[in-house]
Design a protein around this motif. Structure first.
Motif, PDB file in Angstrom:
ATOM      1  N   VAL A   1       2.893   3.311  -8.898  1.00  9.34           N
ATOM      2  CA  VAL A   1       3.772   2.402  -9.276  1.00  9.34           C
ATOM      3  C   VAL A   1       4.041   1.172  -8.553  1.00  9.34           C
ATOM      4  O   VAL A   1       4.110   0.121  -8.972  1.00  9.34           O
ATOM      5  CB  VAL A   1       5.284   3.157  -9.358  1.00  9.34           C
TER       6      VAL A   1
ATOM      7  N   TRP B   1       8.591   3.966 -16.929  1.00  8.05           N
ATOM      8  CA  TRP B   1      10.101   4.484 -16.975  1.00  8.05           C
ATOM      9  C   TRP B   1      10.186   5.848 -17.427  1.00  8.05           C
ATOM     10  O   TRP B   1       9.772   6.450 -18.157  1.00  8.05           O
ATOM     11  CB  TRP B   1      10.788   3.497 -17.784  1.00  8.05           C
TER      12      TRP B   1
ATOM     13  N   LEU C   1      11.482   5.575 -11.954  1.00  7.87           N
ATOM     14  CA  LEU C   1      10.246   5.022 -12.199  1.00  7.87           C
ATOM     15  C   LEU C   1       9.227   6.388 -11.915  1.00  7.87           C
ATOM     16  O   LEU C   1       9.573   7.041 -10.914  1.00  7.87           O
ATOM     17  CB  LEU C   1       9.828   3.826 -11.477  1.00  7.87           C
TER      18      LEU C   1
ATOM     19  N   GLN D   1       8.589   3.309  -5.726  1.00  8.58           N
ATOM     20  CA  GLN D   1       9.185   2.532  -7.085  1.00  8.58           C
ATOM     21  C   GLN D   1      10.063   1.544  -6.557  1.00  8.58           C
ATOM     22  O   GLN D   1      10.319   0.571  -7.367  1.00  8.58           O
ATOM     23  CB  GLN D   1      10.171   3.605  -7.611  1.00  8.58           C
TER      24      GLN D   1
END
Length: 661
Positions: free
Chosen positions: A446, A488, A495, A512
């Motif tokens: 991420v 998402w 996340l 995240q």
């Protein structure tokens, strides 16, 4: 900072806090609050023989003793040996003050002794200045050096400590028989009395014992310096330990101390912060910016006492250490150095010292480089330098990520970046013990994709500034849409941490927060607010963000024990300070970037005022336990911890506007 006897009611209490002084080339002097050696990395001179590495312990400590005319023996030194014996010199330690350097004040009956320690910038030289106010009786002051020669990661046994030695009144030279290093020890007065094959055996390092490591060491004792004191005499004594070629004569400790205090005062004047936390962290930042001989440039030591310089750490710490502190020439030097070593679209994660090629095993270092360049421009507006020296390297990094490069780093059809394989660790969560990858994060991580989007937006702005073709903005839009689709997590309103062939990892980790806490946020609005709320609720502690939510069955709340236990907890619940800086940026952003948001964000910064007097004095630790009371662990002085709290306090909180703090 002031410390009194309540900080050392016992040896264990007094030896739990540590100080460090550095010399700008990787060398350092370090010890506990009571000047004991409680870990292998403590010593008065740890010299960087190949700046900033090849660090070797040369002088472990000085045994300091007063001998009164009636034969009374008064010790100022504190240590513990393997048989449990404790030398309790700390009973005569009255107070410790720490401004630019630590000063120790001892008293016994009507005698006062003040001791201040400093290092000379650019040299492997440590000085100690003693100011003695003698009482009504004649006395002698003895300094017995504990000499060594070994890598600062190791420990010595007496049978291996053999030196060639020369003596000249109040000066001695020692050269280990296995090296051509020459250590010179000298005093400004008195004389040196030599011993015949004398050793200090089995000094105990309790902090190494706690880490499950070898915890005993021997030191060579060549003899002692002795200085006579008349009744009521006030005497200043300089002691120096150096590997430099000064010729004959003692180095004046007072001159070195005044020179270094002037240098540090000038650093504070670059920005003239009034807030005490900011001023202290500006001084702490100075410890990490050092000279690297192999590149003939500045670099960043990741943490003291055991880390060297790393590309990732340098880029993350860059803004707080060099820009917020006003050290723009150092910033420029660092950016230019890394631009010279871009290869396959990556920047070095580590520079070697013996002519080998740099190591490039990091996916995020190059992406943080975009952020560093962007913020350099925000502070300096030095577009000509970036256009001439840096821009082509940024384009090379972009091409490497877009078209694919080493370590399986490449852009996929959706515009996102994937990297690594099950056996590699390329992100900052890189703990690995043997073949055990503790936190496998190969695939689409991420924070890597948040950094990728941030980099594309920065490249778009630079292309427009330099009248170049903007091939980045449309790709950035694609990445933003793909990021939302892939990362998402609607079930948890936050996340996913990693997306790969095994699925989407819902572990709640601090990575995240980068999606909201970089210069260009890849998510905005309600989703950004939900990410900040989730991280705050499940990961926030007073000293940083947990690396894993307490609700996860893999959570480990204590970082202790042997290397397997410690590395198993390193990213599985242990608190890291540096992501808190990006959390603060994100918090202020999603709450309107107004005065109310900034005042509320003060609560994230203020706990560090107290921490400055704990663990590493005047600095911020690398990590903390995930469970209360959040005991400080790891390196007691960490570059990105210091830099991110300083950056967040100045930029995001704007702490200088709050006069009541």
């Amino acid at each position: 900072m002031e410390f009194g006897k309540s900080y050392w009611y016992s040896y264990e209490q007094g030896s739990s806090r540590e100080w460090i002084i550095t010399n700008g080339i990787g060398g350092y002097a370090s010890g506990s609050l009571i000047c004991s050696n409680s870990r292998r990395y403590h010593g008065l001179l740890i010299a960087a023989l190949k700046p900033p590495t090849s660090r070797h312990l040369l002088l472990a400590n000085l045994l300091e003793d007063l001998v009164l005319e009636d034969g009374t023996h008064v010790t100022l030194s504190s240590f513990k040996s393997s048989d449990g014996y404790i030398n309790q010199g700390f009973n005569n330690l009255q107070r410790v003050s720490y401004d630019y350097f630590p000063q120790f004040v001892y008293s016994y009956e009507d005698i006062f002794i003040k001791k201040k320690i400093a290092m000379k910038t650019g040299e492997n030289t440590t000085v100690v200045q003693y100011e003695i106010r003698n009482g009504s009786r004649a006395a002698s002051f003895k300094l017995s050096p504990l000499v060594n020669y070994r890598d600062h990661h190791h420990q010595s046994k007496g049978c291996y400590l053999n030196f060639n030695m020369s003596i000249n009144e109040n000066e001695i030279g020692l050269s280990p028989k296995v090296s051509d290093v020459m250590l010179k020890l000298s005093t400004s007065t008195g004389k040196f009395i030599s011993f015949d094959s004398c050793y200090f055996y089995n000094m105990l390092y309790a902090l190494e014992q706690e880490r499950g490591l070898d915890s005993f060491e021997d030191h060579f004792m060549p003899g002692y310096f002795i200085m006579e004191l008349k009744p009521f005499e006030c005497k200043t004594i300089s002691f120096a330990a150096t590997t430099e070629n000064y010729g004959s004569g003692a180095i004046n400790a007072g001159d070195v101390i005044r020179e270094e205090e002037r240098r540090l005062s000038e650093l504070l004047d670059k920005k003239k912060y009034k807030n005490r936390l900011c001023r202290r962290l500006v001084l702490a930042a100075d410890n990490f910016i050092v000279y690297r001989k192999s590149t003939d440039s500045k670099t960043v030591i990741a943490g003291y006492p055991w880390f060297t310089d790393w590309g990732r750490d340098t880029m993350i710490a860059f803004e707080g250490l060099t820009l917020v502190t006003g050290r723009y020439e150092d910033a420029k030097d660092i950016l230019y150095t890394f631009s010279r070593y871009v290869k396959n679209g990556l920047i070095p994660n580590m520079f070697p010292d013996d002519g080998q090629q740099p190591a490039y095993n990091s996916v995020d270092a190059a992406l943080w480089y975009f952020e560093a360049v962007y913020n350099y421009l925000e502070y300096t507006q030095d577009y000509s330098f970036v256009k001439e020296k840096i821009y082509s390297c940024l384009k090379e990094i972009f091409i490497g990520f877009r078209d694919g490069t080493v370590f399986d780093i490449r852009m996929t059809a959706d515009g996102l970046i994937t990297a690594g394989n099950p056996g590699t660790q390329l992100t900052w969560m890189d703990a690995k013990v043997g073949d055990w990858v503790v936190t496998p994060r190969h695939g689409k991580a991420v924070e890597i994709n948040a950094l990728w989007y941030n980099g594309l937006m920065i490249m778009s702005s630079l292309a427009k500034k330099f009248d170049d073709r903007d091939i980045y903005s449309n790709l950035a839009k694609k990445v933003k849409a793909s990021f939302d689709k892939e990362f998402w997590n609607g079930a948890d309103n936050c996340l996913y941490d990693v997306v790969n062939d095994f699925g989407k990892d819902p572990s709640i980790r601090p990575n995240q927060i980068m999606a909201v806490g970089l210069s260009y946020a890849v998510i905005e609005g309600d989703k950004a607010g939900s990410v900040v709320e989730k991280v705050w609720k499940e990961l926030y502690t007073p000293y940083g963000l947990r690396t894993l939510s307490k609700g996860n069955p893999q959570y480990k709340g204590t970082y202790s024990g042997d290397v397997w236990s410690r590395d198993g907890a390193y990213h599985q619940g242990t608190v890291w300070t540096w992501p808190l800086g990006r959390f603060i940026k994100a918090y202020v952003r999603v709450n309107g970037s107004n005065e109310e948001a900034r005042r509320n964000a003060l609560d994230f910064v203020l706990p560090f005022i107290n921490h400055l007097k704990d663990a590493g004095l005047g600095s911020i630790s690398e990590i903390f336990d995930g469970n209360s009371p959040y005991y400080p662990r790891g390196c007691f002085a960490q570059a990105w911890s210091v830099s991110e709290i300083l950056r967040a306090a100045v930029e995001d909180v704007q702490i200088e506007n709050f006069n009541d703090i």
